[in-house]
Design a protein around this motif. Structure first.
Motif, PDB file in Angstrom:
ATOM      1  N   LYS B 174      -8.594  16.819  -3.525  1.00  0.00           N
ATOM      2  CA  LYS B 174      -9.532  16.996  -4.634  1.00  0.00           C
ATOM      3  C   LYS B 174      -9.774  15.661  -5.349  1.00  0.00           C
ATOM      4  O   LYS B 174     -10.917  15.325  -5.676  1.00  0.00           O
ATOM      5  N   LEU B 175      -8.722  14.926  -5.574  1.00  0.00           N
ATOM      6  CA  LEU B 175      -8.867  13.642  -6.262  1.00  0.00           C
ATOM      7  C   LEU B 175      -9.609  12.641  -5.378  1.00  0.00           C
ATOM      8  O   LEU B 175     -10.494  11.917  -5.841  1.00  0.00           O
ATOM      9  N   THR B 179     -14.359  11.770  -8.552  1.00  0.00           N
ATOM     10  CA  THR B 179     -15.035  10.598  -9.109  1.00  0.00           C
ATOM     11  C   THR B 179     -14.263   9.339  -8.704  1.00  0.00           C
ATOM     12  O   THR B 179     -13.116   9.422  -8.272  1.00  0.00           O
ATOM     13  N   GLN B 182     -10.939   9.291 -10.245  1.00  0.00           N
ATOM     14  CA  GLN B 182      -9.962  10.189  -9.619  1.00  0.00           C
ATOM     15  C   GLN B 182      -9.433   9.619  -8.314  1.00  0.00           C
ATOM     16  O   GLN B 182      -8.252   9.697  -8.019  1.00  0.00           O
TER      17      GLN B 182
END
Lengths: 250, 318, 250, 318
Positions: B174-175, B179, B182
């Motif tokens: 997800k990270l 962005t 992230q």
């Protein structure tokens, strides 16, 4: 959007949110592995309930709001939990007293909420009752163990009960949203839970050989968003990531 | 017992293990077997308990409710693992209090990786992915170890650890797909946790003690270096898949051997942390000792209450 | 923008920022009114210095950045204070030991910084020296009072010195920005302060009848933004308002 | 002394006060004068010290460096005021320890306003503007009170309080001219602090005790109700100027009397808070008592050190 219903849900869920957060602070620092697991577990249950409530609230809001926005992006004055649940973990007696004084209310409340005309709320209540019954069993047991344990534990537990007693009356205050929801058959009339509440609480305190506080002075304000100074610090942590890294997915 | 008799028992014992039979608490066992198992199992239990702290550090600040719930559940599982493992130790005649005493006095060890701080949310991903990943590689062979209670505990532990590892990797995905901030957070966490994770597989074989005996007792089935290679070979493609870079300029695929070659590990740092000089050793021990000492009155009260209750019940029975 | 100079300034100012914040936590809770006033005063001095440094840094950055953005809107990994100053106020001995171990360094550092070719930095240093000399006098006095006071205070102070000693070596580490600034005659070569530092520290500890820790193991990482777990909580409070109410004037 | 002699001294004493002469610590004074002054000055000192807490609560969270510095300076000033006022009390033969003891045991009072929580940043503005504003109205007349040390302390205190009051009002201006969120925050703070501020001027004259005697000694120069009216008349236009609404539907300008008429004050709330049942009474007392008790070892050490130093100096002298 049904504003009263939205606010009503927040009034229920904020209690679980803030209490869950307080319990979460303790993970890894409990007096024994078993109590550590139990407190983490209660926190977990409460946050599970919070998710259900806020998902429903987000649906009612009907805009872009998510469960996380509702949980973590409100201002200090917009959290409407009762003052009881935001009180800090001064020691294990305080933690258990806070839990017990909330659990007794929570169970009575959910037993009524499961009769709500709002089927989503009724379903969440129904699902939560089993969890909260366990919380109450756990906290009642500790009230008794500490109240009727050693002299030191009795003094600490009595002190915790005396200190937190002033926050119990607020549980039975009605907000405007509450009144509307009661009229519509959705909400629970909390004023009607009061007698059963103190009966149950007093019975456990007596069994625990503790004194029932006599004070008739009570604090209020949480339901209007006027909190004790403890809440601000809790929110600074709770909101940190959402505030520092806005509009991201995790 | 005569020396002769003991020799006999030992021979029978080793034969049972060789036949893959489980040793159970009430069975006869050599003293060294008992001691080695207490040491290893308690070290493992302590690691679970101390390991709750770096992750517990992010519970109040988890970025979403979903992640908060998952993190709470994970840390709770670790406490549960600690509980089974302490119980498994107790079957060998040592009490939980004694084991805590050993931890608090510094006599017993725990996994050194937990002496590093968790300073961003991405560390929750890195710990799940790398630390639990390395732990599983260490632990899966133990599901078939010779001591029954340990083997059975490990079956359950490994199942949950796999789940945690996937969950950690999922945080990293997800990270890494998020962005730029992230992604940077994820890469930074990988940079900080990579080498300590490699060290988790233990010192190089040349420096490792107890290995031979442990192999025989199935407390160990592969050498540290083999396990480390397995971890690297499994993890590098996972990093590549999500676009993160392993912080090792010497890392490269060795076509001939079919494994990754990797750079030199800073063993000085490893031994420094083992000896108590890691960034968080003192804090971790302080947190555990404080919890124990501040909880003394609670445990005393519970004992006193149980005793009162027992007496009341007896009186009623009379 | 001169990146090295910008980073160099942050490296100086972050120490004052974080230490000032820690001291600010104590206001109203000191062991006596006089020590309460003194700690608040040191906090005030440090934040005053922080403002001068960050105003200068904002000018160097040359964009829309303000002193408050620099102070309150960076991420966890972007604060480059030494680990020493972020350590919590465990008790008054810890607070004073942390202060003393930093003040000795701080004064030596400013005495050199006032010779900087960068006239703004030299001027800030010059102005701060008087304040920091007072801080050092205050903290040294308390090292002696507690070290050579009662048995209890000696044990607590020794414990604080032992606990914090591991963070002293980092004061003398050079970052890349430091090296460039030293070469340009702007920065202070901190490696050259080390001997004088331990001489001064040891002299005070001896006078305070305390033992000089023998440990040769030191922690580092702050200057690379790798902090202890304490910093995150401090930042959650420090940043709360700027994060929760972005882009507003106060 | 004979009763006659005392009567004489008393008459001289009252005459000095009537002539606006200052009474100094070494002068003869009636026991009641001494006690009344200790009570009032120590109550004032305690208010400064307890008053540090609600504002201290926002130091770590002040929204800008400039505001943080100003807030630190303000709270430090309050501590300073506490210090002069305790010293002024000490001139009447009571020790600071005794005064603390009275505070901690609940025997001595402090201003009830500090038993309300500070829950948003705007409360820092409201406290400066309203609470310090009301305090100044109470205190300015005391710059001419009869007891010298008190009068001199009040001159300094009032000067600093005026500065604080302007600073608080300036915070409110900024918020009232800010974003809708900021304006709402300011209005909310005004709503919460308005009525408690009116109560700060004391109970209505009908309920007030000690007034006549205090007037004679210049410990009081106007009645509570007059002071309250002065506060309201001064503050209402300030609120209007920045577009905030006083939370009193009955408030209106009385053309005939040239003052503002205002709504009824909830004296039940006032007496409840005075009696210790306000939202923060327990917390405030706990914070003070904790600071004092946790600081015991520090004060003991300072005493022990001073004593050692004295002995060493004496030995050297010999």
């Amino acid at each position: 959007m049904n504003n009263n219903l939205y606010k009503y849900i927040l009034g229920i869920a904020d209690n679980s949110l803030i209490l869950g957060q307080r319990l979460g602070e303790l993970t890894g620092h409990g007096p024994s592995l078993e109590t550590d697991i139990a407190c983490t577990n209660m926190s977990l249950d409460l946050f599970g309930q919070v998710r259900s409530y806020f998902q429903y609230a987000a649906k009612i809001a009907g805009d872009q709001r998510t469960e996380d926005d509702i949980a973590m992006l409100r201002k200090e004055r917009e959290y409407i939990n009762v003052l009881l649940v935001e009180q800090p973990n001064r020691n294990f007696a305080y933690t258990m007293a806070r839990q017990f004084l909330f659990d007794v209310y929570h169970l009575l409340f959910l037993q009524e909420l499961q009769k709500s005309k709002d089927l989503t709320l009724a379903a969440i209540a129904n699902k939560s009752i089993k969890e909260v019954s366990y919380h109450l069993r756990f906290s009642s047991d500790w009230i008794k163990r500490l109240g009727d344990g050693t002299e030191e534990s009795k003094a600490k537990m009595q002190d915790a009960i005396d200190g937190l007693w002033t926050y119990t009356d607020e549980l039975f205050h009605q907000t405007e949203a509450d009144k509307v929801m009661v009229q519509e058959g959705i909400g629970v009339d909390v004023t009607e839970l009061k007698e059963a509440y103190y009966e149950k609480v007093n019975a456990v305190l007596e069994e625990a050989t503790l004194e029932i506080p006599e004070s008739k002075w009570f604090q209020k304000g949480g339901k209007q968003g006027i909190h004790t100074e403890h809440l601000g610090y809790l929110l600074a942590e709770l909101q940190y990531m959402q505030r520092a890294y806005p509009n991201m997915e995790w | 017992m005569s020396e002769e008799q003991i020799k006999n028992l030992e021979a029978q014992f080793e034969a049972r293990i060789a036949r893959d039979e489980k040793i159970e608490p009430k069975d006869w066992m050599p003293e060294k077997y008992r001691k080695t198992h207490i040491r290893q199992m308690s070290q493992h239990a302590h690691s679970e308990i101390v390991g709750m702290l770096p992750e517990g550090n992010w519970i109040t600040r988890a970025p979403s409710l979903r992640r908060k719930v998952a993190l709470l559940a994970k840390v709770q599982d670790e406490a549960g693992h600690g509980l089974y493992l302490y119980s498994a130790c107790e079957t060998l005649g040592v009490s939980r209090e004694e084991l805590y005493e050993q931890l608090h006095s510094g006599k017993a060890k725990y996994s050194s990786i937990f002496n590093y701080p968790t300073i961003t949310w991405a560390d929750m991903g890195a710990i799940g992915w790398l630390v639990d990943g390395a732990a599983i590689i260490n632990q899966v062979p133990l599901c078939n170890t010779s001591y029954g209670p340990y083997a059975r505990a490990m079956v359950r532990v490994c199942k949950e650890e796999s789940f945690h590892q996937r969950q950690g990797y999922e945080i990293m995905i997800k990270l890494a797909n998020g962005t730029p901030e992230q992604k940077e957070m994820a890469q930074d966490a990988l940079n900080r946790w990579w080498w300590p994770s490699l060290m988790m597989l233990g010192p190089t074989d040349a420096e490792s003690i107890h290995t031979e005996q442990s192999m025989k007792w199935k407390l160990k089935r592969k050498s540290n270096d083999d396990l480390r290679q397995q971890f690297i070979d499994q993890t590098v493609p996972q990093a590549e898949l999500i676009g993160l870079t392993i912080p090792d300029p010497d890392l490269k695929w060795n076509e001939e051997k079919g494994v990754y070659d990797f750079g030199e590990i800073n063993w000085d740092e490893f031994w420094q942390v083992v000896k108590g000089h890691g960034p968080m050793n003192k804090e971790r021990m302080k947190a555990r000792v404080d919890a124990w000492e501040e909880g003394q009155w609670v445990r005393d009260a519970a004992m006193a209450y149980a005793e009162k209750k027992r007496i009341r019940t007896e009186k009623k029975a009379v």
